[in-house]
Design an enzyme around this catalytic site. Structure first.
Site, PDB file in Angstrom:
ATOM      1  N   HIS A 126       8.363   7.020 -10.785  1.00  0.00           N
ATOM      2  CA  HIS A 126       9.724   6.993 -11.302  1.00  0.00           C
ATOM      3  C   HIS A 126      10.552   7.859 -10.371  1.00  0.00           C
ATOM      4  O   HIS A 126      10.509   9.089 -10.420  1.00  0.00           O
ATOM      5  CB  HIS A 126       9.765   7.490 -12.745  1.00  0.00           C
ATOM      6  CG  HIS A 126       8.924   6.666 -13.665  1.00  0.00           C
ATOM      7  ND1 HIS A 126       7.917   7.188 -14.434  1.00  0.00           N
ATOM      8  CD2 HIS A 126       8.932   5.331 -13.914  1.00  0.00           C
ATOM      9  CE1 HIS A 126       7.345   6.223 -15.140  1.00  0.00           C
ATOM     10  NE2 HIS A 126       7.945   5.085 -14.834  1.00  0.00           N
TER      11      HIS A 126
ATOM     12  N   HIS B 118      13.456   6.217 -17.176  1.00  0.00           N
ATOM     13  CA  HIS B 118      12.112   5.932 -17.660  1.00  0.00           C
ATOM     14  C   HIS B 118      11.929   6.596 -19.011  1.00  0.00           C
ATOM     15  O   HIS B 118      12.759   7.390 -19.450  1.00  0.00           O
ATOM     16  CB  HIS B 118      11.048   6.407 -16.669  1.00  0.00           C
ATOM     17  CG  HIS B 118      11.226   7.826 -16.210  1.00  0.00           C
ATOM     18  ND1 HIS B 118      12.140   8.201 -15.251  1.00  0.00           N
ATOM     19  CD2 HIS B 118      10.604   8.969 -16.578  1.00  0.00           C
ATOM     20  CE1 HIS B 118      12.070   9.500 -15.045  1.00  0.00           C
ATOM     21  NE2 HIS B 118      11.145   9.994 -15.844  1.00  0.00           N
TER      22      HIS B 118
ATOM     23  N   HIS C  19      14.765   9.390 -20.007  1.00  0.00           N
ATOM     24  CA  HIS C  19      15.114  10.417 -19.032  1.00  0.00           C
ATOM     25  C   HIS C  19      15.532   9.802 -17.703  1.00  0.00           C
ATOM     26  O   HIS C  19      15.003   8.772 -17.284  1.00  0.00           O
ATOM     27  CB  HIS C  19      13.871  11.304 -18.816  1.00  0.00           C
ATOM     28  CG  HIS C  19      14.080  12.492 -17.956  1.00  0.00           C
ATOM     29  ND1 HIS C  19      15.156  13.344 -18.069  1.00  0.00           N
ATOM     30  CD2 HIS C  19      13.333  12.997 -16.939  1.00  0.00           C
ATOM     31  CE1 HIS C  19      15.053  14.309 -17.186  1.00  0.00           C
ATOM     32  NE2 HIS C  19      13.962  14.109 -16.474  1.00  0.00           N
TER      33      HIS C  19
ATOM     34  N   GLU D  37       9.032  11.441  -9.535  1.00  0.00           N
ATOM     35  CA  GLU D  37       7.799  11.693 -10.261  1.00  0.00           C
ATOM     36  C   GLU D  37       6.733  10.640  -9.935  1.00  0.00           C
ATOM     37  O   GLU D  37       6.886   9.464 -10.256  1.00  0.00           O
ATOM     38  CB  GLU D  37       8.066  11.687 -11.765  1.00  0.00           C
ATOM     39  CG  GLU D  37       9.147  12.676 -12.206  1.00  0.00           C
ATOM     40  CD  GLU D  37       9.552  12.492 -13.656  1.00  0.00           C
ATOM     41  OE1 GLU D  37       8.979  11.603 -14.325  1.00  0.00           O
ATOM     42  OE2 GLU D  37      10.450  13.212 -14.114  1.00  0.00           O
TER      43      GLU D  37
ATOM     44  N   TYR E   1      -2.354   8.240 -22.267  1.00  0.00           N
ATOM     45  CA  TYR E   1      -1.102   8.997 -22.168  1.00  0.00           C
ATOM     46  C   TYR E   1      -0.201   8.599 -23.327  1.00  0.00           C
ATOM     47  O   TYR E   1       0.038   7.405 -23.559  1.00  0.00           O
ATOM     48  CB  TYR E   1      -0.431   8.710 -20.828  1.00  0.00           C
ATOM     49  CG  TYR E   1       0.874   9.434 -20.627  1.00  0.00           C
ATOM     50  CD1 TYR E   1       0.937  10.823 -20.718  1.00  0.00           C
ATOM     51  CD2 TYR E   1       2.047   8.753 -20.329  1.00  0.00           C
ATOM     52  CE1 TYR E   1       2.127  11.503 -20.534  1.00  0.00           C
ATOM     53  CE2 TYR E   1       3.236   9.420 -20.133  1.00  0.00           C
ATOM     54  CZ  TYR E   1       3.277  10.797 -20.239  1.00  0.00           C
ATOM     55  OH  TYR E   1       4.460  11.466 -20.056  1.00  0.00           O
TER      56      TYR E   1
ATOM     57  N   HIS F  88      11.715  18.958 -28.135  1.00  0.00           N
ATOM     58  CA  HIS F  88      10.693  18.729 -27.116  1.00  0.00           C
ATOM     59  C   HIS F  88      11.054  19.537 -25.876  1.00  0.00           C
ATOM     60  O   HIS F  88      12.080  19.285 -25.246  1.00  0.00           O
ATOM     61  CB  HIS F  88      10.656  17.228 -26.783  1.00  0.00           C
ATOM     62  CG  HIS F  88       9.462  16.808 -26.005  1.00  0.00           C
ATOM     63  ND1 HIS F  88       9.151  17.325 -24.760  1.00  0.00           N
ATOM     64  CD2 HIS F  88       8.495  15.893 -26.278  1.00  0.00           C
ATOM     65  CE1 HIS F  88       8.057  16.748 -24.312  1.00  0.00           C
ATOM     66  NE2 HIS F  88       7.633  15.882 -25.213  1.00  0.00           N
TER      67      HIS F  88
END
Length: 448
Positions: free
Chosen positions: A376, A382, A346, A352, A361, A303
């Site tokens: 976040h 998160h 992460h 963010e 989403y 990713h």
């Protein structure tokens, strides 16, 4: 345009530049609403055509390098000194600026439901609600993230922001933003950027409107470097649209509001400040359709970082570290093999602020709805909720196209402070962190 319009349909429909606009990003444009209003071969002639005044609007210091120097020459009915009377300080409502330390909410991952559209009359200036602030407006560093709620057009009322440029992210309802450079019509799925110091008013041509607003105190938004991606994809310069000149010769009383140093001021004028008959330069408002963004991604495995979805960036003095990155998560194919496809778990040095324009989403299929938002902050973990994790871990890894979705993120190097309004809002999901409660221990040392 329907929010479900495919990128192919958008590309076909914009093969010709939309009437009333000029295409390109950062171009040196020139436009006139009356023939011969724009001087040729000089910026400030002894006498301008039609009895106009020449005026320069500078968005950067005079000595900024050529590549980052921003200015436009305006040829207007009255110079801006005639748009500046005796100012009085007025209540800014729920608009806040950094630094703003007005609550003691403990650190946490935060998420809000959509702000309800009010029933009472509310213009753009009355409808701005600040959610977070970051940095310091007085040092031209950082940002603020707002929600706007509008039920009434501004009439004989105008505004400019001396503190920063404004990015409108439309979520519900169309906007007409009448600027001194020209008129911009926009719909959900589009953004509009108004540079610092540009006068405008906001009208709602088709009913109430709700959306997100990024106030950028720092360097102006620009296109990010593509690096190894090369010369194409992501946001292409040709898809940005800047309005042609349009003016009002209107001698009726109007109010002019100015946000300066974190405070709001007002003066009374006997005429409209939207009086630019011609202009040229590279400092001007623009709009962009997010559905023309050409995403790139993994076609093998793993990713990539979300930075590949950066539309615009506000640079800082540190290379590769943004004052703000504006990032979107649009329609795209997911094809990576043997890969956990949603965003991974992460912790990030950047902070963010995220919103959802339409659709679902993929990392948060429940609880994060269009018009909602999440925060976040720096070094707060998160990632996907339990349902998203289970589905991504056990689903068949065939090519899947995410359709009808558009999320975005304001990401900044500065910690984002939550305002008292945001901390006490009835829309705050106080059980948001429970979405990770169901993540069970899976470790078994006997099963590699």
């Amino acid at each position: 345009m329907n929010i479900n319009t495919s990128p192919d349909q958008i590309i076909r429909s914009t093969a010709q530049v939309t009437p009333g606009y000029m295409s390109g990003f950062g171009n040196s444009f020139e436009t006139e609403a009356l023939p011969g209003a724009l001087p040729i071969g000089r910026n400030s002639p002894q006498r301008c055509a039609y009895g106009l005044y020449a005026e320069q609007l500078s968005g950067s210091p005079f000595t900024a390098p050529r590549g980052s120097n921003e200015r436009s020459w305006l040829y207007r009915i009255r110079p801006s000194v005639k748009h500046s009377g005796r100012f009085e300080k007025v209540d800014g409502g729920l608009w806040r600026s950094a630094p703003c330390h007005e609550n003691d909410l403990p650190i946490a991952q935060l998420r809000w439901d959509p702000a309800p559209i009010p029933k009472e009359d509310m213009t753009f200036l009355q409808g701005v609600q600040t959610m977070t602030t970051a940095g310091d407006v007085n040092t031209q560093a950082g940002m603020a993230a707002h929600v706007y709620l509008i039920t009434k057009s501004m009439v004989d009322q105008h505004f400019y922001n001396a503190d920063g440029e404004l990015m409108f992210v439309l979520q519900q309802g169309n906007l007409r933003i009448v600027t001194e450079f020209g008129r911009i019509d926009a719909e959900p799925g589009e953004i509009v950027v108004i540079p610092r110091g540009v006068k405008f008013r906001v009208e709602i041509p088709s009913g109430p409107a709700r959306g997100y607003l990024c106030e950028n105190y720092g360097g102006a938004f620009t296109l990010p470097e593509r690096g190894p991606i090369g010369a194409n994809c992501l946001a292409n310069a040709r898809d940005f649209l800047t309005p042609v000149a349009h003016y009002e010769d209107k001698d009726t009383p109007t109010e002019l509001y100015v946000k300066w140093g974190g405070s709001l001021f007002r003066t009374q004028l006997p005429h409209s400040p939207i009086d630019v008959v011609a202009w040229h330069g590279n400092y001007a408002p623009y709009k962009y359709d997010l559905r023309t963004f050409s995403p790139v991604g993994a076609i093998g495995f793993d990713h990539p970082d979300p930075s590949i979805f950066t539309v615009l960036t506000s640079p800082s003095e540190t290379a590769g570290t943004a004052n703000i990155d504006f990032v979107i998560f649009p329609e795209r194919w997911m094809v990576a093999d043997n890969t956990f496809r949603p965003p991974w778990y992460h912790m990030n040095i950047m902070s963010e602020f995220m919103g959802l324009i339409y659709g679902v989403y993929d990392a948060k299929p429940q609880g994060f709805v269009p018009g909602g938002m999440s925060l976040h902050n720096c070094m707060l973990p998160h990632g996907p909720d339990r349902d998203a994790f289970e589905h991504a871990s056990n689903g068949e890894l065939k090519p899947v196209k995410l359709t009808g979705t558009m999320a975005f993120m304001f990401e900044t190097r500065y910690a984002q402070r939550v305002t008292a309004h945001a901390a006490n809002s009835a829309t705050l999901q106080r059980d948001y962190a429970d979405c990770w409660k169901g993540l069970a221990k899976r470790f078994d040392p006997s099963k590699p």
